[in-house]
Structure formats: structure tokens, C-alpha cells
Design a protein around this motif. Structure first.
Motif, PDB file in Angstrom:
ATOM      1  N   ARG A  76      37.497  41.943  54.045  1.00  0.00           N
ATOM      2  CA  ARG A  76      37.612  40.721  52.718  1.00  0.00           C
ATOM      3  C   ARG A  76      38.663  40.659  51.356  1.00  0.00           C
ATOM      4  O   ARG A  76      38.528  42.230  51.272  1.00  0.00           O
ATOM      5  CB  ARG A  76      36.334  40.643  53.067  1.00  0.00           C
ATOM      6  CG  ARG A  76      35.525  39.856  54.030  1.00  0.00           C
ATOM      7  CD  ARG A  76      34.135  39.663  53.887  1.00  0.00           C
ATOM      8  NE  ARG A  76      33.491  39.243  55.073  1.00  0.00           N
ATOM      9  CZ  ARG A  76      32.213  39.383  55.346  1.00  0.00           C
ATOM     10  NH1 ARG A  76      31.352  39.826  54.639  1.00  0.00           N
ATOM     11  NH2 ARG A  76      31.477  38.542  56.718  1.00  0.00           N
ATOM     12  N   PRO A  77      39.484  39.937  51.343  1.00  0.00           N
ATOM     13  CA  PRO A  77      39.340  39.795  49.109  1.00  0.00           C
ATOM     14  C   PRO A  77      37.869  40.200  48.654  1.00  0.00           C
ATOM     15  O   PRO A  77      37.178  39.662  49.100  1.00  0.00           O
ATOM     16  CB  PRO A  77      39.952  38.899  49.710  1.00  0.00           C
ATOM     17  CG  PRO A  77      39.556  38.046  50.038  1.00  0.00           C
ATOM     18  CD  PRO A  77      39.533  39.170  51.799  1.00  0.00           C
ATOM     19  N   THR A  78      38.781  41.006  47.491  1.00  0.00           N
ATOM     20  CA  THR A  78      38.044  41.077  46.508  1.00  0.00           C
ATOM     21  C   THR A  78      38.138  39.991  45.536  1.00  0.00           C
ATOM     22  O   THR A  78      37.587  40.026  44.544  1.00  0.00           O
ATOM     23  CB  THR A  78      38.057  42.297  45.852  1.00  0.00           C
ATOM     24  OG1 THR A  78      39.212  42.949  45.643  1.00  0.00           O
ATOM     25  CG2 THR A  78      37.529  43.415  47.143  1.00  0.00           C
ATOM     26  N   LEU A  79      38.892  39.374  45.877  1.00  0.00           N
ATOM     27  CA  LEU A  79      39.835  38.038  44.788  1.00  0.00           C
ATOM     28  C   LEU A  79      39.446  36.792  44.777  1.00  0.00           C
ATOM     29  O   LEU A  79      38.760  36.619  46.009  1.00  0.00           O
ATOM     30  CB  LEU A  79      41.037  38.037  44.078  1.00  0.00           C
ATOM     31  CG  LEU A  79      41.469  39.998  43.810  1.00  0.00           C
ATOM     32  CD1 LEU A  79      42.866  40.102  44.360  1.00  0.00           C
ATOM     33  CD2 LEU A  79      41.253  39.871  42.817  1.00  0.00           C
ATOM     34  N   PRO A  80      39.295  36.318  43.523  1.00  0.00           N
ATOM     35  CA  PRO A  80      39.103  36.299  42.544  1.00  0.00           C
ATOM     36  C   PRO A  80      38.703  37.134  41.735  1.00  0.00           C
ATOM     37  O   PRO A  80      37.198  36.667  42.639  1.00  0.00           O
ATOM     38  CB  PRO A  80      39.387  35.253  41.876  1.00  0.00           C
ATOM     39  CG  PRO A  80      38.899  34.249  43.166  1.00  0.00           C
ATOM     40  CD  PRO A  80      38.836  34.622  44.164  1.00  0.00           C
ATOM     41  N   SER A  81      38.283  37.598  40.315  1.00  0.00           N
ATOM     42  CA  SER A  81      37.452  37.593  39.496  1.00  0.00           C
ATOM     43  C   SER A  81      36.887  36.938  38.681  1.00  0.00           C
ATOM     44  O   SER A  81      37.778  35.688  38.959  1.00  0.00           O
ATOM     45  CB  SER A  81      37.996  38.906  39.136  1.00  0.00           C
ATOM     46  OG  SER A  81      37.226  39.504  38.434  1.00  0.00           O
ATOM     47  N   THR A  82      36.883  37.239  37.382  1.00  0.00           N
ATOM     48  CA  THR A  82      36.499  36.163  36.479  1.00  0.00           C
ATOM     49  C   THR A  82      36.356  36.707  34.650  1.00  0.00           C
ATOM     50  O   THR A  82      36.694  38.057  35.173  1.00  0.00           O
ATOM     51  CB  THR A  82      35.185  35.505  36.600  1.00  0.00           C
ATOM     52  OG1 THR A  82      34.458  36.548  35.942  1.00  0.00           O
ATOM     53  CG2 THR A  82      34.953  34.552  37.674  1.00  0.00           C
ATOM     54  N   ILE A  83      37.200  36.199  34.009  1.00  0.00           N
ATOM     55  CA  ILE A  83      37.825  36.812  32.672  1.00  0.00           C
ATOM     56  C   ILE A  83      36.057  37.983  32.067  1.00  0.00           C
ATOM     57  O   ILE A  83      36.175  38.763  31.992  1.00  0.00           O
ATOM     58  CB  ILE A  83      38.299  35.888  31.615  1.00  0.00           C
ATOM     59  CG1 ILE A  83      39.600  35.539  32.135  1.00  0.00           C
ATOM     60  CG2 ILE A  83      37.421  36.496  30.805  1.00  0.00           C
ATOM     61  CD1 ILE A  83      40.254  36.785  32.513  1.00  0.00           C
ATOM     62  N   GLY A  84      35.184  36.925  32.841  1.00  0.00           N
ATOM     63  CA  GLY A  84      33.485  37.596  32.450  1.00  0.00           C
ATOM     64  C   GLY A  84      33.573  38.604  32.372  1.00  0.00           C
ATOM     65  O   GLY A  84      33.128  40.168  32.549  1.00  0.00           O
ATOM     66  N   ARG A  85      33.642  38.996  33.695  1.00  0.00           N
ATOM     67  CA  ARG A  85      33.036  40.077  35.040  1.00  0.00           C
ATOM     68  C   ARG A  85      34.530  41.316  34.747  1.00  0.00           C
ATOM     69  O   ARG A  85      34.285  42.788  34.067  1.00  0.00           O
ATOM     70  CB  ARG A  85      34.115  39.838  36.822  1.00  0.00           C
ATOM     71  CG  ARG A  85      33.579  41.134  37.241  1.00  0.00           C
ATOM     72  CD  ARG A  85      33.557  40.548  38.886  1.00  0.00           C
ATOM     73  NE  ARG A  85      33.295  41.500  39.560  1.00  0.00           N
ATOM     74  CZ  ARG A  85      33.992  42.087  40.646  1.00  0.00           C
ATOM     75  NH1 ARG A  85      35.360  41.287  40.970  1.00  0.00           N
ATOM     76  NH2 ARG A  85      33.750  42.935  41.522  1.00  0.00           N
ATOM     77  N   GLU A  86      36.145  40.193  34.192  1.00  0.00           N
ATOM     78  CA  GLU A  86      37.067  41.734  34.124  1.00  0.00           C
ATOM     79  C   GLU A  86      36.439  42.397  32.555  1.00  0.00           C
ATOM     80  O   GLU A  86      36.502  42.928  32.262  1.00  0.00           O
ATOM     81  CB  GLU A  86      38.368  41.189  33.435  1.00  0.00           C
ATOM     82  CG  GLU A  86      38.186  40.533  34.889  1.00  0.00           C
ATOM     83  CD  GLU A  86      38.520  41.565  35.847  1.00  0.00           C
ATOM     84  OE1 GLU A  86      39.348  42.557  36.074  1.00  0.00           O
ATOM     85  OE2 GLU A  86      38.185  41.652  37.135  1.00  0.00           O
ATOM     86  N   LEU A  87      35.236  41.571  31.510  1.00  0.00           N
ATOM     87  CA  LEU A  87      35.238  41.889  30.210  1.00  0.00           C
ATOM     88  C   LEU A  87      34.073  42.910  30.398  1.00  0.00           C
ATOM     89  O   LEU A  87      34.435  44.047  29.504  1.00  0.00           O
ATOM     90  CB  LEU A  87      34.536  40.825  29.285  1.00  0.00           C
ATOM     91  CG  LEU A  87      36.113  40.031  28.641  1.00  0.00           C
ATOM     92  CD1 LEU A  87      35.293  39.185  28.209  1.00  0.00           C
ATOM     93  CD2 LEU A  87      36.206  40.749  28.080  1.00  0.00           C
ATOM     94  N   LYS A  88      33.196  43.364  31.816  1.00  0.00           N
ATOM     95  CA  LYS A  88      32.356  44.716  32.015  1.00  0.00           C
ATOM     96  C   LYS A  88      33.428  45.057  32.669  1.00  0.00           C
ATOM     97  O   LYS A  88      32.362  46.345  32.496  1.00  0.00           O
ATOM     98  CB  LYS A  88      31.528  43.315  32.804  1.00  0.00           C
ATOM     99  CG  LYS A  88      30.886  42.676  32.467  1.00  0.00           C
ATOM    100  CD  LYS A  88      29.858  42.128  32.753  1.00  0.00           C
ATOM    101  CE  LYS A  88      28.713  40.926  32.560  1.00  0.00           C
ATOM    102  NZ  LYS A  88      27.599  40.090  33.217  1.00  0.00           N
ATOM    103  N   ILE A  89      33.910  44.569  33.913  1.00  0.00           N
ATOM    104  CA  ILE A  89      34.421  46.122  34.301  1.00  0.00           C
ATOM    105  C   ILE A  89      35.206  47.108  33.888  1.00  0.00           C
ATOM    106  O   ILE A  89      36.055  47.980  34.783  1.00  0.00           O
ATOM    107  CB  ILE A  89      34.465  46.086  35.951  1.00  0.00           C
ATOM    108  CG1 ILE A  89      35.812  45.018  36.060  1.00  0.00           C
ATOM    109  CG2 ILE A  89      32.499  45.164  36.350  1.00  0.00           C
ATOM    110  CD1 ILE A  89      34.901  44.633  37.183  1.00  0.00           C
ATOM    111  N   ASN A  90      36.767  46.466  33.171  1.00  0.00           N
ATOM    112  CA  ASN A  90      37.804  46.598  33.266  1.00  0.00           C
ATOM    113  C   ASN A  90      38.293  47.264  32.047  1.00  0.00           C
ATOM    114  O   ASN A  90      37.797  46.799  31.181  1.00  0.00           O
ATOM    115  CB  ASN A  90      38.497  44.984  33.129  1.00  0.00           C
ATOM    116  CG  ASN A  90      40.090  45.592  33.211  1.00  0.00           C
ATOM    117  OD1 ASN A  90      40.527  46.555  32.736  1.00  0.00           O
ATOM    118  ND2 ASN A  90      40.929  44.340  34.482  1.00  0.00           N
ATOM    119  N   PRO A  91      38.616  48.700  33.007  1.00  0.00           N
ATOM    120  CA  PRO A  91      39.043  49.619  31.126  1.00  0.00           C
ATOM    121  C   PRO A  91      39.688  49.580  30.127  1.00  0.00           C
ATOM    122  O   PRO A  91      39.626  49.558  29.197  1.00  0.00           O
ATOM    123  CB  PRO A  91      38.456  51.521  31.295  1.00  0.00           C
ATOM    124  CG  PRO A  91      39.862  50.724  32.845  1.00  0.00           C
ATOM    125  CD  PRO A  91      38.854  49.526  33.313  1.00  0.00           C
TER     126      PRO A  91
END
Length: 91
Positions: A76-91
């Protein structure tokens, strides 16, 4: 987001400067938290492995990696994400 922002990662610099990439990422980070992020490639699992190595105490990254591994095991795909999620998980 093209090749600028990926789920838990960012693109490589093939053109432009690091400063331009940083500016672009900062512009994306200013979008509303519920903005959907449709990354150009499915690099989520590899990017989360890196994010976990870079920030092993981040519970959001640990959870996202676990959920990603489950999704990918089911093809299964893991996308899309959200900006809010990226702010928490994206280094």
C-alpha cells in the motif's frame, strides 16, 4: 511539492543552491497543517529509517515508521502526507 519535499525527507540538489532548497522548504512549512503533500516518489520507508536514526527519541517518527512498514508490507502507498505530519517527522 515535486522533488522538493518527500514524506520524512527532501529532494536532492540537481539544480539550484542549498539556500534555494531551504527557502522552498520553509515556504512549504508555512502552509496550513492540513495541506496534503503528494510527493513525487515513494521514498517514505527509507526516509523514515534515516529520520529515526537522526532523531531516535522522536515518538512521532517511531510511530510513522511502524505504520509505514505495515503499509508497505501490504504493498500500500504511504502517501499523501500533510504539512503538519511533516513538521513532526521530517528532519
Amino acid at each position: 511539492c515535486g522533488d522538493t519535499l518527500f514524506c520524512a525527507g527532501c529532494g536532492r540538489l540537481f539544480e539550484g543552491t542549498p539556500e534555494q532548497m531551504h527557502t522552498s522548504l520553509n515556504k512549504l512549512a508555512e502552509l496550513p497543517a492540513d495541506t496534503l503533500v503528494f510527493a513525487a516518489h515513494e521514498y517514505t520507508q527509507a526516509d523514515l529509517v534515516f529520520a529515526h536514526a537522526a532523531d531516535p527519541e522522536n515518538d512521532d517518527v517511531t510511530y510513522a515508521l511502524s505504520e509505514c512498514e505495515k503499509a508497505r508490507a501490504l504493498n500500500r502507498p504511504t502517501l499523501p502526507s500533510t504539512i503538519g505530519r511533516e513538521l513532526k517527522i521530517n528532519p
